[in-house]
Design a protein around this motif. Structure first.
Motif, PDB file in Angstrom:
ATOM      1  N   SER A  15       0.827  -1.210   0.000  1.00  0.00           N
ATOM      2  CA  SER A  15       0.000   0.000   0.000  1.00  0.00           C
ATOM      3  C   SER A  15       0.861   1.260   0.000  1.00  0.00           C
ATOM      4  N   PRO A  16       0.262   2.423  -0.348  1.00  0.00           N
ATOM      5  CA  PRO A  16       1.012   3.680  -0.307  1.00  0.00           C
ATOM      6  C   PRO A  16       1.384   4.092   1.122  1.00  0.00           C
ATOM      7  N   TYR A  17       0.762   3.451   2.085  1.00  0.00           N
ATOM      8  CA  TYR A  17       1.036   3.755   3.491  1.00  0.00           C
ATOM      9  C   TYR A  17       1.959   2.709   4.114  1.00  0.00           C
ATOM     10  N   ALA A  18       2.722   2.056   3.281  1.00  0.00           N
ATOM     11  CA  ALA A  18       3.541   0.930   3.729  1.00  0.00           C
ATOM     12  C   ALA A  18       4.514   1.301   4.844  1.00  0.00           C
ATOM     13  N   LEU A  19       5.156   2.460   4.745  1.00  0.00           N
ATOM     14  CA  LEU A  19       6.127   2.847   5.775  1.00  0.00           C
ATOM     15  C   LEU A  19       5.441   3.038   7.128  1.00  0.00           C
ATOM     16  N   TRP A  20       4.262   3.649   7.099  1.00  0.00           N
ATOM     17  CA  TRP A  20       3.487   3.814   8.337  1.00  0.00           C
ATOM     18  C   TRP A  20       3.028   2.463   8.855  1.00  0.00           C
ATOM     19  N   ALA A  21       2.624   1.597   7.943  1.00  0.00           N
ATOM     20  CA  ALA A  21       2.192   0.251   8.332  1.00  0.00           C
ATOM     21  C   ALA A  21       3.361  -0.520   8.948  1.00  0.00           C
ATOM     22  N   LEU A  22       4.540  -0.391   8.349  1.00  0.00           N
ATOM     23  CA  LEU A  22       5.730  -1.039   8.894  1.00  0.00           C
ATOM     24  C   LEU A  22       6.005  -0.543  10.307  1.00  0.00           C
ATOM     25  N   ALA A  23       5.918   0.769  10.504  1.00  0.00           N
ATOM     26  CA  ALA A  23       6.148   1.331  11.832  1.00  0.00           C
ATOM     27  C   ALA A  23       5.147   0.750  12.836  1.00  0.00           C
ATOM     28  N   PHE A  33       1.988  -8.312  19.030  1.00  0.00           N
ATOM     29  CA  PHE A  33       1.558  -8.794  17.711  1.00  0.00           C
ATOM     30  C   PHE A  33       2.416  -9.975  17.257  1.00  0.00           C
ATOM     31  N   PRO A  34       1.815 -11.056  16.697  1.00  0.00           N
ATOM     32  CA  PRO A  34       2.608 -12.252  16.380  1.00  0.00           C
ATOM     33  C   PRO A  34       3.376 -12.215  15.051  1.00  0.00           C
ATOM     34  N   ILE A  35       3.081 -11.288  14.144  1.00  0.00           N
ATOM     35  CA  ILE A  35       3.723 -11.276  12.823  1.00  0.00           C
ATOM     36  C   ILE A  35       4.936 -10.342  12.845  1.00  0.00           C
ATOM     37  N   PRO A  36       6.132 -10.827  12.476  1.00  0.00           N
ATOM     38  CA  PRO A  36       7.328  -9.976  12.506  1.00  0.00           C
ATOM     39  C   PRO A  36       7.333  -8.940  11.376  1.00  0.00           C
ATOM     40  N   PRO A  37       7.962  -7.787  11.597  1.00  0.00           N
ATOM     41  CA  PRO A  37       7.995  -6.732  10.589  1.00  0.00           C
ATOM     42  C   PRO A  37       8.771  -7.112   9.333  1.00  0.00           C
ATOM     43  N   ASP A  38       9.598  -8.138   9.410  1.00  0.00           N
ATOM     44  CA  ASP A  38      10.347  -8.597   8.235  1.00  0.00           C
ATOM     45  C   ASP A  38       9.411  -8.915   7.073  1.00  0.00           C
ATOM     46  N   ILE A  39       8.202  -9.364   7.393  1.00  0.00           N
ATOM     47  CA  ILE A  39       7.216  -9.724   6.377  1.00  0.00           C
ATOM     48  C   ILE A  39       6.845  -8.502   5.533  1.00  0.00           C
ATOM     49  N   LEU A  40       6.836  -7.333   6.143  1.00  0.00           N
ATOM     50  CA  LEU A  40       6.593  -6.085   5.400  1.00  0.00           C
ATOM     51  C   LEU A  40       7.872  -5.550   4.779  1.00  0.00           C
ATOM     52  N   MET A  41       8.958  -5.636   5.519  1.00  0.00           N
ATOM     53  CA  MET A  41      10.232  -5.087   5.046  1.00  0.00           C
ATOM     54  C   MET A  41      10.682  -5.698   3.725  1.00  0.00           C
ATOM     55  N   ILE A  42      10.581  -7.003   3.611  1.00  0.00           N
ATOM     56  CA  ILE A  42      11.110  -7.700   2.439  1.00  0.00           C
ATOM     57  C   ILE A  42      10.483  -7.188   1.141  1.00  0.00           C
ATOM     58  N   PRO A  43       9.140  -7.202   1.009  1.00  0.00           N
ATOM     59  CA  PRO A  43       8.581  -6.691  -0.248  1.00  0.00           C
ATOM     60  C   PRO A  43       8.813  -5.196  -0.443  1.00  0.00           C
ATOM     61  N   MET A  44       8.850  -4.439   0.650  1.00  0.00           N
ATOM     62  CA  MET A  44       9.092  -2.994   0.534  1.00  0.00           C
ATOM     63  C   MET A  44      10.489  -2.709  -0.011  1.00  0.00           C
ATOM     64  N   ILE A  45      11.480  -3.425   0.495  1.00  0.00           N
ATOM     65  CA  ILE A  45      12.858  -3.200   0.047  1.00  0.00           C
ATOM     66  C   ILE A  45      13.056  -3.719  -1.368  1.00  0.00           C
ATOM     67  N   LEU A  46      12.446  -4.851  -1.689  1.00  0.00           N
ATOM     68  CA  LEU A  46      12.561  -5.360  -3.050  1.00  0.00           C
ATOM     69  C   LEU A  46      11.925  -4.403  -4.053  1.00  0.00           C
ATOM     70  N   ALA A  47      10.848  -3.734  -3.645  1.00  0.00           N
ATOM     71  CA  ALA A  47      10.174  -2.782  -4.535  1.00  0.00           C
ATOM     72  C   ALA A  47      10.945  -1.475  -4.667  1.00  0.00           C
ATOM     73  N   ALA A  48      11.678  -1.088  -3.623  1.00  0.00           N
ATOM     74  CA  ALA A  48      12.406   0.190  -3.631  1.00  0.00           C
ATOM     75  C   ALA A  48      13.747   0.016  -2.925  1.00  0.00           C
ATOM     76  N   PRO A  49      14.723  -0.647  -3.562  1.00  0.00           N
ATOM     77  CA  PRO A  49      16.008  -0.917  -2.911  1.00  0.00           C
ATOM     78  C   PRO A  49      16.743   0.346  -2.455  1.00  0.00           C
ATOM     79  N   HIS A  50      16.525   1.463  -3.130  1.00  0.00           N
ATOM     80  CA  HIS A  50      17.196   2.706  -2.734  1.00  0.00           C
ATOM     81  C   HIS A  50      16.700   3.211  -1.369  1.00  0.00           C
ATOM     82  N   ARG A  51      15.593   2.678  -0.875  1.00  0.00           N
ATOM     83  CA  ARG A  51      15.053   3.070   0.429  1.00  0.00           C
ATOM     84  C   ARG A  51      15.312   2.006   1.501  1.00  0.00           C
ATOM     85  N   ALA A  52      16.165   1.031   1.202  1.00  0.00           N
ATOM     86  CA  ALA A  52      16.382  -0.103   2.105  1.00  0.00           C
ATOM     87  C   ALA A  52      16.754   0.333   3.514  1.00  0.00           C
TER      88      ALA A  52
END
Length: 192
Positions: A15-23, A33-52
């Motif tokens: 989503s366009p709010y991915a960074l806020w969602a990650l936070a 919460f049982p789900i680790p943030p890595d689950i969001l980080m991985i697709p976000m970084i793959l989509a925008a490596p310059h923002r890793a």
């Protein structure tokens, strides 16, 4: 239920709010919460490596703040919130036994739980409940969560999609091996 949470978390990463969602996910994962943030980080970084590294920084900061909330749960709300969380993760029976030794090795516990797949939230709550020094807790959390999230970000930034399978399936084992070597190294230094 976990599958639905996982799917929901993955959708947030697109989503366009991915960074806020990650936070929000990193904050919540550090205390309940049982789900680790890595689950969001991985697709976000793959989509925008310059923002890793920005993505890793947001995950680290939010995770440490969430860890401080977990600390507060342990310190002031253990009976009403903390104990049910421990029971959910199957650690309820070990609370009293663990408390007697925790503060002696508290910084190590925070470091290990912050890096490995062990539920970090259990340690954040335990840290507050046992009264682990808050500065020790914060510094250990920054180091542990920084290592974890910036290592994932670096691997994805450098190697991209091919490293995704490795991270999702084997990174936990690598972190555990790293911590074991670190502990053995410190033990060897003490003996010498």
């Amino acid at each position: 239920m976990i599958k639905r949470l996982y799917d929901w978390t993955m959708a947030l990463g697109q989503s366009p709010y991915a960074l806020w969602a990650l936070a929000a996910v990193a904050f919540a994962e550090s205390s309940f919460f049982p789900i680790p943030p890595d689950i969001l980080m991985i697709p976000m970084i793959l989509a925008a490596p310059h923002r890793a590294f920005l993505i890793a920084g947001v995950a680290m900061l939010s995770s440490v703040l969430g860890g401080m909330f977990g600390y507060f749960i342990g310190w002031g709300l253990f009976d009403t919130i903390g104990q049910p969380i421990f029971d959910f993760y199957g650690k309820g029976d070990y609370v009293t036994e663990f408390n007697t030794k925790f503060n002696e090795y508290g910084a190590w516990a925070v470091l290990i739980a912050g890096i490995t797949p062990f539920p970090y939230k259990v340690i954040t709550i335990m840290s507050g409940w046992t009264g682990l020094s808050l500065p020790v807790f914060i510094v250990s959390s920054i180091v542990a969560r920084g290592v974890r999230f910036f290592l994932v970000a670096t691997l994805l930034w450098k190697f991209g999609e091919p490293i995704r399978d490795f991270i999702e399936k084997r990174l936990g084992l690598v972190f555990i091996a790293f911590v074991a070597l670190l502990v053995l190294g410190f033990a060897a230094v003490k003996l010498v």
